[in-house]
Scaffold this active site. Structure first.
Site, PDB file in Angstrom:
ATOM      1  N   CYS A  13      -3.662  11.917  -3.392  1.00  0.00           N
ATOM      2  CA  CYS A  13      -2.819  11.862  -2.184  1.00  0.00           C
ATOM      3  C   CYS A  13      -1.594  10.975  -2.398  1.00  0.00           C
ATOM      4  O   CYS A  13      -0.564  11.185  -1.753  1.00  0.00           O
ATOM      5  CB  CYS A  13      -3.610  11.413  -0.963  1.00  0.00           C
ATOM      6  SG  CYS A  13      -4.053   9.672  -0.915  1.00  0.00           S
ATOM      7  N   TYR A  14      -1.684  10.008  -3.300  1.00  0.00           N
ATOM      8  CA  TYR A  14      -0.525   9.141  -3.558  1.00  0.00           C
ATOM      9  C   TYR A  14       0.556   9.849  -4.373  1.00  0.00           C
ATOM     10  O   TYR A  14       1.647   9.317  -4.546  1.00  0.00           O
ATOM     11  CB  TYR A  14      -0.953   7.823  -4.216  1.00  0.00           C
ATOM     12  CG  TYR A  14      -1.830   7.019  -3.291  1.00  0.00           C
ATOM     13  CD1 TYR A  14      -1.325   6.505  -2.102  1.00  0.00           C
ATOM     14  CD2 TYR A  14      -3.185   6.831  -3.562  1.00  0.00           C
ATOM     15  CE1 TYR A  14      -2.135   5.825  -1.210  1.00  0.00           C
ATOM     16  CE2 TYR A  14      -3.999   6.144  -2.679  1.00  0.00           C
ATOM     17  CZ  TYR A  14      -3.467   5.644  -1.506  1.00  0.00           C
ATOM     18  OH  TYR A  14      -4.274   4.976  -0.623  1.00  0.00           O
ATOM     19  N   ASP A  54      -8.751  14.128  -4.328  1.00  0.00           N
ATOM     20  CA  ASP A  54      -8.474  12.798  -4.858  1.00  0.00           C
ATOM     21  C   ASP A  54      -8.548  12.822  -6.388  1.00  0.00           C
ATOM     22  O   ASP A  54      -7.554  12.598  -7.088  1.00  0.00           O
ATOM     23  CB  ASP A  54      -9.514  11.853  -4.207  1.00  0.00           C
ATOM     24  CG  ASP A  54      -9.636  10.483  -4.834  1.00  0.00           C
ATOM     25  OD1 ASP A  54      -9.002  10.231  -5.868  1.00  0.00           O
ATOM     26  OD2 ASP A  54     -10.391   9.650  -4.284  1.00  0.00           O
ATOM     27  N   ASP A  67      -5.270   8.369  -7.170  1.00  0.00           N
ATOM     28  CA  ASP A  67      -5.814   9.292  -6.167  1.00  0.00           C
ATOM     29  C   ASP A  67      -4.721  10.315  -5.867  1.00  0.00           C
ATOM     30  O   ASP A  67      -3.563   9.946  -5.639  1.00  0.00           O
ATOM     31  CB  ASP A  67      -6.194   8.483  -4.915  1.00  0.00           C
ATOM     32  CG  ASP A  67      -6.605   9.344  -3.697  1.00  0.00           C
ATOM     33  OD1 ASP A  67      -6.275  10.547  -3.653  1.00  0.00           O
ATOM     34  OD2 ASP A  67      -7.257   8.789  -2.799  1.00  0.00           O
ATOM     35  N   HIS A 111       0.851  -1.198   0.000  1.00  0.00           N
ATOM     36  CA  HIS A 111       0.000   0.000   0.000  1.00  0.00           C
ATOM     37  C   HIS A 111       0.886   1.248   0.000  1.00  0.00           C
ATOM     38  O   HIS A 111       1.893   1.295   0.722  1.00  0.00           O
ATOM     39  CB  HIS A 111      -0.863  -0.065   1.268  1.00  0.00           C
ATOM     40  CG  HIS A 111      -1.830   1.068   1.425  1.00  0.00           C
ATOM     41  ND1 HIS A 111      -1.427   2.334   1.829  1.00  0.00           N
ATOM     42  CD2 HIS A 111      -3.157   1.131   1.230  1.00  0.00           C
ATOM     43  CE1 HIS A 111      -2.486   3.121   1.879  1.00  0.00           C
ATOM     44  NE2 HIS A 111      -3.550   2.421   1.518  1.00  0.00           N
ATOM     45  N   ASP A 141     -10.351  18.502   0.395  1.00  0.00           N
ATOM     46  CA  ASP A 141     -10.224  18.472   1.850  1.00  0.00           C
ATOM     47  C   ASP A 141      -8.771  18.780   2.191  1.00  0.00           C
ATOM     48  O   ASP A 141      -7.918  18.820   1.305  1.00  0.00           O
ATOM     49  CB  ASP A 141     -10.689  17.134   2.433  1.00  0.00           C
ATOM     50  CG  ASP A 141      -9.913  15.959   1.869  1.00  0.00           C
ATOM     51  OD1 ASP A 141      -8.667  15.977   1.963  1.00  0.00           O
ATOM     52  OD2 ASP A 141     -10.531  15.024   1.326  1.00  0.00           O
ATOM     53  N   ARG A 179      -2.545   1.042  -4.520  1.00  0.00           N
ATOM     54  CA  ARG A 179      -2.433  -0.420  -4.503  1.00  0.00           C
ATOM     55  C   ARG A 179      -2.617  -0.913  -5.931  1.00  0.00           C
ATOM     56  O   ARG A 179      -3.249  -0.228  -6.748  1.00  0.00           O
ATOM     57  CB  ARG A 179      -3.546  -1.053  -3.657  1.00  0.00           C
ATOM     58  CG  ARG A 179      -3.596  -0.652  -2.227  1.00  0.00           C
ATOM     59  CD  ARG A 179      -4.649  -1.503  -1.504  1.00  0.00           C
ATOM     60  NE  ARG A 179      -5.727  -0.710  -0.941  1.00  0.00           N
ATOM     61  CZ  ARG A 179      -6.891  -1.223  -0.529  1.00  0.00           C
ATOM     62  NH1 ARG A 179      -7.130  -2.522  -0.651  1.00  0.00           N
ATOM     63  NH2 ARG A 179      -7.822  -0.449  -0.023  1.00  0.00           N
ATOM     64  N   LYS A 227      -5.988  -0.566  -8.247  1.00  0.00           N
ATOM     65  CA  LYS A 227      -6.926   0.430  -7.722  1.00  0.00           C
ATOM     66  C   LYS A 227      -6.820   1.704  -8.568  1.00  0.00           C
ATOM     67  O   LYS A 227      -5.911   1.866  -9.377  1.00  0.00           O
ATOM     68  CB  LYS A 227      -6.603   0.754  -6.256  1.00  0.00           C
ATOM     69  CG  LYS A 227      -6.802  -0.428  -5.308  1.00  0.00           C
ATOM     70  CD  LYS A 227      -8.196  -0.487  -4.720  1.00  0.00           C
ATOM     71  CE  LYS A 227      -8.372   0.537  -3.624  1.00  0.00           C
ATOM     72  NZ  LYS A 227      -9.716   0.473  -3.008  1.00  0.00           N
ATOM     73  N   HIS A 246      -6.058  15.957   1.315  1.00  0.00           N
ATOM     74  CA  HIS A 246      -5.680  15.905  -0.097  1.00  0.00           C
ATOM     75  C   HIS A 246      -4.978  17.180  -0.551  1.00  0.00           C
ATOM     76  O   HIS A 246      -4.122  17.150  -1.421  1.00  0.00           O
ATOM     77  CB  HIS A 246      -6.903  15.609  -0.976  1.00  0.00           C
ATOM     78  CG  HIS A 246      -7.311  14.169  -0.941  1.00  0.00           C
ATOM     79  ND1 HIS A 246      -8.236  13.684  -0.042  1.00  0.00           N
ATOM     80  CD2 HIS A 246      -6.884  13.103  -1.656  1.00  0.00           C
ATOM     81  CE1 HIS A 246      -8.369  12.379  -0.225  1.00  0.00           C
ATOM     82  NE2 HIS A 246      -7.576  12.003  -1.193  1.00  0.00           N
TER      83      HIS A 246
END
Lengths: 336, 487
Positions: free
Chosen positions: B289-290, B370, B287, B204, B377, B281, B284, B380
């Site tokens: 934040c990654y 995201d 997003d 992750h 938010d 992951r 998936k 993020h």
């Protein structure tokens, strides 16, 4: 409306049985920077919770308060922590608590605390068996939930000697992968079951296990070749068992080429061909074949690997161009 | 040519200011136990955007942060809550941004002895840590603990003994790291077994960043000469704990598979149809934040020798030309980033990541997110900005700067001197060379401050707090022209 329901509408400040407690507001200064604009209900519950933590009270009403607070904010870890200690202090029924958790876990699937609290309860109750069914129910709501899967893995690890608990696990995970072959959480779980937890009785014949896993994985690749979960698992099987990737050369090759329209249906368990309509060539197959060439180590093979990496860098997987160049550099350096 | 993607700095600043001054709407109630995070995300977003708070709001921030310190040590998610490793990191990092030495400045009010005792109280026999009493073990907590201990100069061999071994056991067959692993203990010796050691959860992005950053901090411990820790006990009988130290520092040094980690990390970057964002992951969706958790990991990998111009030899550069010679000349957009390939040896596509954040990560009403059509938010907002910064700047751990820092170190009369010195020099070693940043879009307005790859604070804030808590000198930095417009 029964009394219990009526009472939930009341603030703690309005409940006679809480009149002996002096609520503690959160901040002394009236205007802290970056405040959260709480609802009156939440402010009330946390004011009373702070008072309880300060006095150290352990009682039935504390269980009621923490439950109400958790329902307002399931990520309030201190409420969980205090609740757990209170349950122990009062010798409360952990079975009753677990039933409450059945409701809360599904409601608040994405919070760490519902799952950890459950671990604490099951550690003491030592009743892992019904958990499997409960987890399946949760996975039907969210099939890739990280907490749910880690919880299942914790359960199986913690009760690793419980053969009844483990009996149906391979069949279970076979079904989950069957439902969605791209569910990486499920592939990870398969690795956990087959390799991660050590050798279980009945699976001592490792050669048979490895053959079974290779066939299973290749078949899944054949059905959906561009699925990184299955390719990663294939690598996982070989790495764990220290087997050379070249064991799969014959299998991998057709996936590195454009789809052959004249493919005839042949049943070859060891080397299932790409299914009709597969999108080829497959990046993961090209990468895999290049790894085989690199491992062979002689100059001819290295150059074949370099050609494959170049095709990834410049054509099939351009977003990772820098990475493929890095692989080429590494291989050429180790060859000289 | 279409318009260049612009970072809407003013909208994002307004979004942050609105939250800081007017407060968070009731839906943030779920973050009531993460109040230090809300403040850290906001303050560090301001820092990334090259904006500092006025003295009054700084002081209000410090008072709020100090109200989270627990009487037993550590920081809690809010007043009256229990101390926890995650809010402890957020609170200390927030203090690094707004705090200062002296009365009311926060820095001197952190009870470091109690904090250390709190950390030790959470330690498990396998070298891992619970995030709080009775709570879960995971690598996020370890990252938070190690960064905090590094910044505040409370690291000891005793604190981190066994932790690197635990981290290594969290690497999965895919190459990334999981939340934790499950220990099995030997019945005869009661010691944790090396195998089996199953992962709890799949590889992750968030856990991988935390594990990798922790791993790098712990190299300072693993590289210690065992003699510097126990100079006098060669003849005396060792306790089991001491036995394990010397094992870890000599024969049984834990290892991670860096090649597999690199492969997993690069595969988290989505292809062109996913606009080059990062996923967390396998299989998936990407997003924002990654952008930080995965995108930010590449600078860490470079300090382990993987990728980055500083790790290349002259021969490597020739190889690049061989690869490009095969490619047909490409004029689409290449001219506008002239010179990009000459200096960019990152293993991920820095240009594509910037485009993802600029095109998909920005909410039209301010704040980052995201992906469309989600709301913005604070979480993020910070991790999109940190990721954008990591894609703009090439920050690496410089051997030269590390050597300079080590040379200037004034020895302390402390049994932990060797470890403190190593940790300090490691954190100070990160540099950016002039002319190596690459900014997509109008560079004077899109440019962000660089972020320290280990702490996710600016380099200036990281060094200021280190300088104070270690009482050591930091070698001067060559001035880097940022081209930033001052507000």
């Amino acid at each position: 409306m029964n009394t219990e329901q009526k009472q939930e509408k009341l603030l703690f400040a309005e409940r006679p049985e809480w009149s002996d407690v002096d609520p503690i507001p959160q901040y002394e200064t009236s205007t802290p920077i970056a405040p959260i604009l709480y609802t009156p209900q939440y402010k009330d519950a946390t004011d009373y919770f702070r008072a309880i933590v300060k006095s150290g009270e352990r009682s039935e009403r504390v269980l009621q308060l923490t439950e109400e607070l958790i329902r307002l904010n399931p990520a309030h870890y201190t409420a969980w922590q205090y609740r757990y200690e209170t349950l122990l202090a009062l010798s409360s029924s952990l079975q009753t608590e677990l039933e409450l958790m059945n409701e809360l876990a599904i409601k608040y699937l994405k919070t760490y605390q519902v799952w950890h609290h459950r671990r604490l309860l099951i550690t003491l109750l030592r009743t892992p068996q019904p958990e499997l069914q409960f987890i399946e129910t949760c996975l039907r709501v969210d099939s890739k939930n990280y907490h749910t899967w880690s919880y299942r893995q914790w359960l199986l690890s913690h009760f690793v000697d419980d053969d009844d608990l483990w009996r149906g696990e391979l069949e279970f995970i076979e079904n989950v992968i069957g439902d969605d072959v791209r569910n990486n959480s499920a592939w990870h779980h398969r690795y956990f079951v087959v390799f991660g937890c050590g050798v279980r009785s009945g699976s001592e014949d490792r050669a048979r296990i490895v053959r079974r896993e290779l066939i299973f994985t290749k078949q899944n690749i054949s059905l959906a070749p561009n699925n990184p979960s299955a390719w990663n698992y294939l690598r996982g099987i070989l790495d764990y068992n220290r087997l050379p990737y070249s064991l799969c050369t014959r299998f991998v090759k057709p996936y590195t080429l454009p789809l052959d329209p004249n493919t005839v249906d042949i049943v070859d368990l060891e080397n299932p061909p790409p299914s009709r309509g597969a999108e080829l060539p497959c990046v993961y197959a090209i990468e895999f074949l290049a790894d085989i060439h690199e491992k062979a180590g002689d100059k001819d093979n290295i150059l074949k690997g370099v050609d494959l990496w170049k095709s990834l860098a410049n054509e099939h997987d351009t977003i990772r161009k820098k990475y493929w160049e890095h692989r080429i550099r590494e291989a050429l350096q180790s060859a000289t | 040519m279409h318009a260049q993607p612009t970072l809407q700095k003013n909208l994002h600043l307004q979004f942050l200011a609105r939250n800081m001054m007017q407060g968070f709407p009731a839906r943030y109630l779920s973050q009531d136990a993460s109040q230090p995070w809300l403040l850290f995300w906001a303050l560090q977003s301001f820092s990334a955007l090259q904006v500092g708070l006025d003295p009054d709001n700084r002081q209000r921030s410090i008072s709020k942060i100090m109200s989270w310190q627990h009487s037993n040590g550590g920081f809690a998610g809010g007043p009256g809550q229990s101390p926890h490793l995650l809010p402890t990191y957020a609170a200390v990092c927030a203090l690094a941004i707004v705090g200062r030495p002296g009365p009311g400045g926060g820095w001197d009010e952190v009870d470091r002895q109690k904090l250390y005792d709190f950390f030790m109280s959470l330690k498990e026999p396998d070298g891992s840590f619970r995030v709080a009493e009775h709570m879960e073990v995971d690598v996020r907590g370890i990252y938070c603990l190690l960064v905090t201990a590094s910044l505040l100069n409370i690291m000891t061999p005793e604190l981190v003994e066994g932790t690197a071994t635990f981290l290594a056991s969290c690497q999965t067959y895919e190459g990334g790291f999981s939340s934790a692993s499950h220990p099995f203990y030997s019945i005869e010796t009661d010691r944790v077994l090396r195998s089996p050691r199953p992962n709890l959860g799949e590889a992750h992005g968030g856990y991988t960043f935390c594990a990798l950053a922790s791993w790098i901090i712990l190299q300072n411990y693993l590289n210690l000469d065992p003699g510097t820790i126990h100079p006098s006990d060669s003849s005396s009988r060792k306790t089991p704990a001491e036995e394990q130290w010397s094992n870890e520092l000599t024969t049984e040094r834990p290892r991670i598979d860096i090649k597999r980690l690199t492969r997993w990390l690069v595969n988290m970057q989505g292809s062109e149809i996913e606009l080059g964002g990062f996923r967390g992951r396998t299989n998936k969706l990407v997003d924002g934040c990654y952008s930080w958790w995965c995108g930010g990991s590449f600078a860490l990998l470079e300090s382990l020798g993987i990728g980055g111009l500083q790790n290349l030899t002259a021969k490597d550069v020739e190889i690049d030309e061989v690869v490009d010679a095969d490619q047909p000349p490409d004029n689409s957009g290449r001219e506008q980033h002239e010179g990009w390939d000459d200096i960019d040896e990152s293993l991920f596509d820095r240009k594509a990541l910037q485009e993802y954040i600029l095109l998909a990560g920005q909410h039209p009403a301010g704040g980052l997110r995201d992906k469309p059509p989600k709301n913005a938010d604070l979480y993020h907002t910070l991790y999109c900005l940190s990721g954008l910064s990591a894609a703009q700047h090439h920050i690496y751990s410089s051997h030269t700067r590390k050597a300079e820092t080590l040379a200037e170190w004034k020895d302390e009369d402390s049994p932990n001197n060797a470890l403190q010195k190593a940790v300090f020099a490691d954190l100070v070693s990160w540099v950016e060379e002039e002319g190596t940043s690459r900014v997509i879009g109008p560079s004077n307005s899109n440019r962000l401050n660089a972020t320290h790859p280990l702490t996710n604070l600016t380099i200036t804030h990281t060094e200021a707090i280190l300088k104070y808590f270690y009482g050591q000198d930091i070698p001067p930095r060559p001035f880097i022209k940022t081209g930033a417009s001052k507000k």
